[in-house]
Design an enzyme around this catalytic site. Structure first.
Site: not given
Length: 317
Positions: A164, A176
């Protein structure tokens, strides 16, 4: 002077364009294993590769997801149930893959399965919130990879890990960003180790895309749940207005192209089918022109952007 600079730069991009257009031969004979195909990127990639004639081995978390994918694809595609947080499930899936690929080995391993919530200020969360995220996004991915590496090495194939832009710049609290930083580190070390065996490792670093996991309803619901479990002291420090302002940021992050998941899956497909795949792919214009440049900016400038741009706690100084 500018001409002398433009010519070599132009030649470089022309050569890269030519190299990246070269496609691997005999794709119809190659097996690709994809995790997280119930919906989103994994589901679309499985259907996309199936249309190209590859032998897709797709994993789903639920029987319903597997049935739906099978109904949308050819008989070449096969599905198996996989929970990447459970060692026994990974071992069973690895044995299933071995039976299917035989001596040909596994050409492609796509580690796509992941979650993005809970995502909230760190103080709102518990250790278990971090563990849950790391188990799926990082530790599960590592275990799947280690289980299938002998088959990938046999085929001199590809490992494609979904990271990401948040693996480059950490703009939110929670597990995350931590998990994606871990994906980046694991992929870098794996790429260097496997280069001796002819195996290529690529990372996909998407910006914001609208999937079942990233919808405002899911994001806001998770944020509210984290706020509800926070201590009275934390609630006094941050205040209800902070929660409302934080929820609004999810809508601000949504770019106009976020529903076009093919921007992401085209990068994944290229990493699997090109003779000369890239090491990193930035999927989405926000990744290319905002998050990637921000990751190279001096830390104090990024901190200043966040300080003035992010919601402010009620008791901030």
């Amino acid at each position: 002077m500018w001409l002398y600079l433009a010519v070599p730069v132009g030649l470089y991009y022309l050569l890269r364009w030519y190299r990246e257009r070269q496609v691997v031969s005999h794709l119809q004979d190659k097996f690709v294993f994809i995790t997280g195909c119930d919906s989103g990127f994994g589901n679309l990639l499985a259907r996309q590769l199936d249309l190209r004639g590859l032998k897709v081995l797709a994993t789903c978390l639920t029987e319903q997801g597997a049935e739906q994918l099978n109904s949308q694809t050819s008989d070449r595609l096969e599905t198996v149930i996989l929970d990447v947080t459970k060692t026994e499930s990974i071992a069973a899936a690895a044995e299933w893959v071995k039976e299917h690929v035989g001596d040909r080995g596994l050409w492609g391993l796509v580690n796509n399965a992941g979650i993005c919530t809970p995502m909230a200020p760190n103080e709102w969360l518990t250790k278990q919130d971090f563990v849950k995220m790391l188990d799926v996004n990082l530790l599960g991915m590592i275990e799947v990879t280690l289980s299938l590496l002998p088959l990938v090495r046999k085929a001199r194939g590809r490992v494609v890990n979904v990271s990401s832009v948040m693996g480059r710049v950490s703009l939110f609290g929670g597990g995350y960003c931590m998990s994606k930083y871990g994906v980046e580190a694991f992929s870098d070390s794996l790429r260097r180790e496997l280069s001796y065996f002819g195996v290529k490792v690529a990372m996909i670093e998407p910006g914001y895309f609208m999937t079942n996991m990233t919808s405002p309803e899911v994001f806001n619901g998770s944020l509210q749940a984290s706020w509800d479990q926070a201590s009275p002291e934390i609630k006094e420090l941050y205040g209800e207005k902070f929660v409302a302002d934080f929820m609004k940021t999810s809508n601000l992050l949504k770019p106009s192209w976020s529903g076009n998941l093919s921007l992401m899956t085209n990068c994944m497909e290229h990493a699997l089918t090109s003779c000369h795949p890239r090491t990193r792919y930035s999927a989405g214009w926000d990744a290319k022109f905002f998050y990637l440049p921000v990751s190279y900016m001096p830390t104090f400038l990024v901190d200043l952007m966040m300080y003035w741009g992010a919601p402010r706690p009620a008791k901030a100084l």
